[in-house]
Design an enzyme around this catalytic site. Sequence first.
Site, mmCIF file in Angstrom:
data_model
loop_
_atom_site.group_PDB
_atom_site.id
_atom_site.type_symbol
_atom_site.label_atom_id
_atom_site.label_comp_id
_atom_site.label_asym_id
_atom_site.label_seq_id
_atom_site.Cartn_x
_atom_site.Cartn_y
_atom_site.Cartn_z
ATOM 1 N N ASN A 150 0.722 -1.250 -0.174
ATOM 2 C CA ASN A 150 -0.094 0.115 0.012
ATOM 3 C C ASN A 150 0.777 1.195 -0.019
ATOM 4 O O ASN A 150 0.423 2.237 -0.538
ATOM 5 C CB ASN A 150 -0.875 -0.135 1.148
ATOM 6 C CG ASN A 150 -0.381 -0.056 2.535
ATOM 7 O OD1 ASN A 150 0.724 -0.636 2.567
ATOM 8 N ND2 ASN A 150 -0.889 0.786 3.416
ATOM 9 N N GLU A 248 3.479 -5.554 12.309
ATOM 10 C CA GLU A 248 2.579 -4.195 12.141
ATOM 11 C C GLU A 248 1.340 -4.751 11.283
ATOM 12 O O GLU A 248 1.791 -4.819 9.999
ATOM 13 C CB GLU A 248 3.252 -3.104 11.453
ATOM 14 C CG GLU A 248 4.468 -2.712 12.238
ATOM 15 C CD GLU A 248 4.014 -2.052 13.625
ATOM 16 O OE1 GLU A 248 2.804 -1.570 13.565
ATOM 17 O OE2 GLU A 248 4.861 -1.918 14.484
ATOM 18 N N CYS A 282 -3.025 1.574 6.252
ATOM 19 C CA CYS A 282 -3.538 1.115 7.437
ATOM 20 C C CYS A 282 -4.291 1.889 8.432
ATOM 21 O O CYS A 282 -4.851 1.453 9.505
ATOM 22 C CB CYS A 282 -2.318 0.031 8.124
ATOM 23 S SG CYS A 282 -0.988 1.130 8.454
ATOM 24 N N GLU A 461 7.233 0.211 16.107
ATOM 25 C CA GLU A 461 8.525 0.823 15.208
ATOM 26 C C GLU A 461 8.668 2.250 15.513
ATOM 27 O O GLU A 461 7.882 2.847 16.530
ATOM 28 C CB GLU A 461 8.153 0.622 13.704
ATOM 29 C CG GLU A 461 7.705 -0.652 13.413
ATOM 30 C CD GLU A 461 7.607 -0.704 11.712
ATOM 31 O OE1 GLU A 461 6.923 -0.128 11.106
ATOM 32 O OE2 GLU A 461 8.343 -1.716 11.034
HETATM 33 P P1 NAD Z 1 0.052 -9.306 3.058
HETATM 34 O O1 NAD Z 1 0.154 -10.045 4.386
HETATM 35 O O2 NAD Z 1 -0.595 -10.166 2.094
HETATM 36 O O3 NAD Z 1 1.714 -9.290 2.468
HETATM 37 C C1 NAD Z 1 2.384 -8.481 3.183
HETATM 38 C C2 NAD Z 1 3.913 -8.994 2.688
HETATM 39 O O4 NAD Z 1 4.062 -10.384 3.345
HETATM 40 C C3 NAD Z 1 4.440 -9.041 1.356
HETATM 41 O O5 NAD Z 1 5.383 -8.861 0.801
HETATM 42 C C4 NAD Z 1 3.882 -10.619 0.845
HETATM 43 O O6 NAD Z 1 4.500 -11.226 -0.154
HETATM 44 C C5 NAD Z 1 4.458 -11.287 2.293
HETATM 45 N N1 NAD Z 1 3.869 -12.377 2.727
HETATM 46 C C6 NAD Z 1 2.878 -12.927 2.400
HETATM 47 N N2 NAD Z 1 2.673 -14.104 3.321
HETATM 48 C C7 NAD Z 1 4.069 -14.503 3.736
HETATM 49 C C8 NAD Z 1 4.457 -15.576 4.451
HETATM 50 N N3 NAD Z 1 3.805 -16.641 4.633
HETATM 51 N N4 NAD Z 1 5.530 -15.559 4.791
HETATM 52 C C9 NAD Z 1 6.348 -14.377 4.750
HETATM 53 N N5 NAD Z 1 5.762 -13.219 4.089
HETATM 54 C C10 NAD Z 1 4.724 -13.338 3.398
HETATM 55 O O7 NAD Z 1 -0.580 -7.974 3.311
HETATM 56 P P2 NAD Z 1 -0.695 -7.005 1.828
HETATM 57 O O8 NAD Z 1 -2.071 -7.313 1.439
HETATM 58 O O9 NAD Z 1 0.600 -6.805 0.911
HETATM 59 O O10 NAD Z 1 -0.893 -5.398 2.644
HETATM 60 C C11 NAD Z 1 -2.123 -5.140 3.348
HETATM 61 C C12 NAD Z 1 -2.252 -5.228 4.946
HETATM 62 O O11 NAD Z 1 -1.216 -4.605 5.451
HETATM 63 C C13 NAD Z 1 -3.408 -4.837 5.416
HETATM 64 O O12 NAD Z 1 -4.067 -5.632 6.131
HETATM 65 C C14 NAD Z 1 -2.852 -3.596 6.079
HETATM 66 O O13 NAD Z 1 -3.596 -2.975 7.242
HETATM 67 C C15 NAD Z 1 -1.512 -4.010 6.541
HETATM 68 N N6 NAD Z 1 -0.724 -3.013 6.808
HETATM 69 C C16 NAD Z 1 -0.158 -2.567 8.062
HETATM 70 C C17 NAD Z 1 0.391 -1.322 8.235
HETATM 71 C C18 NAD Z 1 0.893 -1.230 9.630
HETATM 72 O O14 NAD Z 1 1.578 -0.308 10.105
HETATM 73 N N7 NAD Z 1 0.127 -1.684 10.800
HETATM 74 C C19 NAD Z 1 0.889 -0.744 7.458
HETATM 75 C C20 NAD Z 1 0.372 -0.941 6.069
HETATM 76 C C21 NAD Z 1 -0.233 -2.147 5.729
#
Ligand code: NAD
Length: 480
Positions: A150, A248, A282, A461
Site C-alpha cells: 500500500n 505491524e 492501514c 516501530e
Molecule cells: P500481506 O500480508 O498479504 O503481505 C505483506 C507482505 O508479506 C508481502 O510482501 C507478502 O509477499 C509477504 N507474505 C505473504 N505471506 C507470507 C508468508 N507466509 N511469509 C512471509 N511473508 C509473506 O499484506 P498486503 O495485502 O500486502 O498488505 C495489506 C495489509 O497490510 C493490510 O492488512 C494493512 O492493514 C496492512 N498494513 C499494516 C500497516 C501497519 O503499519 N500496521 C501498514 C501498512 C499495511
Amino acid sequence: MDIIANFIDGQYQVPINQQYLDNIEPATGKVYGQTPDSDNQDLALAISAAKQALPVWQKMDLEQRADVLIAIADEIEHRSEELALAEARDNGKAVSLARNIDIPRAASNFKFFAHACSQFASEAHAMAGSAINYTLRPPVGIVGCISPWNLPLYLFTWKIAPALAAGNCVIAKPSEVTPKTAALLGEICQKVGLPPGVLNILHGSGAKIGQAICQHPQVKAISFTGGTATGAAIAQLLAPKFKKLSLELGGKNPALIFADCDFDNTVEQVFRASFANQGQICLCASRLYIERSIYDKFKQALVKKAIALTPSDPLKAECQMGAIVSKPHLDKVLSYIDSAKSQGGKILTGGQQVKLNGRCQQGYFLQPTIIENLPNSARCNQEEIFGPVITLQPFDTDQEALALANDSQYGLAATVWTNHLARAHDMAESLNTGIVWVNCWLLRDLRTPFGGMNHSGLGREGGLEAMRFFTESKNVCVKY
Ligand code: NAD
C-alpha cells in the site's frame, strides 16, 4: 516489458530458477513487467553476501555509516520524480500523493535513522561503591524486512533504514504486487557506495521467498508489515525458533466525531483520513461515529465531497483518486459492499466499479463509498476492508462512542474530533489503540512509537523503539 532483478551482493541478479511473476498496472489492468519469483537458492546467495558484509558494516565508524544513509536519502530526493511516477504506475496511487507523501517520506526515513546512528545511546547502572553495569547494544546480525503493497517504498525503507542504522545486514522483500521502487533502491545503493551485501533485495511471493526468509536460521529477526492473517502465520512459524519479531498488521480504525468539533475542518480531515490512497492505508478511518446532533449535517457534507471525488488516471497530475491495487483486491472490496447490502446497510454514495475511457478502460477503479444503517457487529464494521469504503453510525454519549470504538479485535489507530480538552484526553486514555490522533490524522513525528494493539500487531516501530528492536541488549557487570 519491464523485467526486474534481485539485488544481491551489490549486483542485480536474475532469479536462479528463471521464474517470474506478472507485474500488473492497476490503472490499465495490463501486464507491464515481470518480477522474480525467487526461492531458497537466491536466498542462499543473499545470506552468504550478508554474512561477508556484516563485520565491515558493524565495525564501520558511525559517522561514516550515517553518511552512507544520508547519501541514500539525497539520491532518493534527486530521483524523486522518477520514483513517484514508478510508484503511481506500480500501485495505482495518484502521482501527486507519491510525489508529496510516499517518496519524500522514504528519504526522511533514511535521514532520520542516519541521525539515530549517533544519537542512539545506552544506559549505565552504578551499584554504589561496588560495581558498575553498562548495557551494550550490538546489532542483531542478519535481519529480514518484509513489507506490503500500500505504501511501497515508504514502508520498505521504514524498516530497512533503522535496521541498517543499527548495524545489521538486511534481506528485504517488498510486496510482489508493487516491486518497482524497491528494485530501483538497489541502483541508489550502488550509486552511493553502500558496501555490497549490506542490503539484499529479493522479490517474489510471500508463500515462497517470504516464508523462506522468515525460516532461514541465519536470519535472526523479522520485521513484518502486512495483513493480520499473514502475521499470525509468521508468528506461529517463528515461535519455536525464538526469533525477534515485529508485526505491524491490519486495522479497523474508528473516528469519533463530537458535536463540538471544528465542523468544516473536521469534514475536510475525516474525508482525507477515509479516502486517501483509495482508503488503502492501514491508518485510514473506516468506522465513523458521529454525535447524533450533527449526524445528518456531517453525513451530507461527506457525501457531497465523495460525489465530487471521481477516480482518474493516477499518472495525471490532477488525479486525486487512483486505482485499487489489484483485481483480487477490488473484488474483495466489492464483496464487502455486497455484504453490507445483505446486512441491511444503506449505500449513501458509491458502491460501484468505475469504467474510465482511454488507456484506463480496464483499470480497477471504485467510487468512494459511504454506508449507514449497519450494526456494529456487521462484517463491514468488524473486518478490515482496506478500500474506499466507510460506515457511519450515530451516538448519543461519550460512553457509547467509546464502547462502539473499542468493540473491535483490532487496535491500530483512532481519531478524536472535539474542542473539549478533557474529553479529548479521556478518550485518548480509554481507546484501545496504539495511536490516537486528536483533531488531526497522519501527523507523524518519526521519534514516536508506531504500532497497534491486539490483532493490529506486536511491538512498535519508530525512533528508539526501532533501534532497540534491531539490537540485542547485553548487560555487563564490572565489580571493583
Ligand atoms: P500481506 O500480508 O498479504 O503481505 C505483506 C507482505 O508479506 C508481502 O510482501 C507478502 O509477499 C509477504 N507474505 C505473504 N505471506 C507470507 C508468508 N507466509 N511469509 C512471509 N511473508 C509473506 O499484506 P498486503 O495485502 O500486502 O498488505 C495489506 C495489509 O497490510 C493490510 O492488512 C494493512 O492493514 C496492512 N498494513 C499494516 C500497516 C501497519 O503499519 N500496521 C501498514 C501498512 C499495511
